[in-house]
Design an enzyme around this catalytic site. Structure first.
Site: not given
Length: 215
Positions: A140-141
Site C-alpha cells: 500500500g501507499h
C-alpha cells in the site's frame, strides 16, 4: 543480451528461472547460463540447465555476470551479497514480472530485488535492496521496506507501514496500516499484524504476538 545466473537451485530458484523466461518473452534481455549452489553437485542438470559450481567459484568470475540471489532467508542473502560484492564483475539486477502493477508516482525499488507475478505496488513506496515479493503480494501507499526483507505469496501490506531491514513475512500474512515491524523480525504464515512489532522477534497468530526473541 546480458549473461545471468541464479544462486540457489531449489524450488524458488526454478521459479526465478521462470521469471527470467517471462521477462525475456516480452523483451529479450538475459542469456541464462545456469545455477550456482553449495548443496547441489556441479554438472547436475536442473530443468535443462547445469549447476555450474559452488558460491565461492563466483569469486573467480572474470567476465560481466548478473546474479540473482534466489534465497528467502534474509541473513543468508545479506551474507552472500557481502561476500560476492568483492568481485567487480558481478552485478545484481532487479527482476520484475511483466504483469506487476506499479504506480507511476514516487515508487523507488533498489537493486537485487525479485518481484514475482501478480504483485501490486501502489504509490509513494520505497523498497530497499534484495527484497523478495513472492507471488500475489500487495504493497500500500507510503510503505517503506528495508533491505533483505522477504515476503512469501499473498502477503498484504496496508498503507504507511514501515518494515525495517531483514524482515521475513510468511505466506498469507496481513499487516494493518500505520505500523512498524522491527529489524530481523519474523511474521508467521497467516498472521494478522494489528500492532507494531519489535525487532528480532517471531510473531504469530490473529492478532500477531511475539512468541520468542532471537539474535
Amino acid at each position: 543480451m546480458k549473461k545471468i545466473a541464479i544462486i540457489g537451485a531449489g524450488g524458488f530458484g526454478r521459479e526465478v528461472k521462470m521469471l527470467i523466461d517471462q521477462i525475456n518473452h516480452n523483451e529479450k534481455q538475459y542469456e541464462f547460463i545456469g545455477f550456482y549452489d553449495d548443496n547441489v553437485e556441479s554438472e547436475t542438470i536442473i530443468n535443462g540447465f547445469k549447476v555450474l559450481g559452488s558460491i565461492n567459484e563466483l569469486l573467480q568470475i572474470d567476465y560481466n555476470l548478473e546474479l540473482v540471489i534466489s534465497i528467502a532467508d534474509p541473513k543468508i542473502k545479506k551474507k552472500m551479497y557481502e561476500t560476492l560484492n568483492y568481485n567487480n564483475f558481478l552485478s545484481f539486477p532487479t527482476l520484475i514480472h511483466p504483469n506487476v502493477l506499479i504506480g507511476t508516482d514516487e515508487v523507488n525499488i533498489g537493486y537485487g530485488c525479485i518481484i514475482c507475478a501478480s504483485n501490486i505496488i501502489t504509490v509513494n513506496v520505497t523498497i530497499g535492496n534484495f527484497v523478495i515479493l513472492n507471488l500475489g503480494c500487495t504493497v500500500g501507499h507510503d510503505t517503506k521496506i528495508g533491505d533483505y526483507s522477504s515476503f512469501m505469496p499473498s502477503v498484504n501490506i496496508s498503507g504507511e507501514v514501515i518494515i525495517e531491514n531483514s524482515v521475513y513475512v510468511g505466506t498469507g500474512a496481513k499487516i494493518i496500516n500505520l505500523l512498524t515491524i522491527g529489524n530481523s523480525t519474523i511474521v508467521g504464515a497467516g498472521a494478522v499484524v494489528s500492532k507494531s512489532l519489535p525487532e528480532k522477534c517471531t510473531a504469530v497468530g490473529i492478532p500477531a504476538k511475539p512468541i520468542k526473541y532471537h539474535e
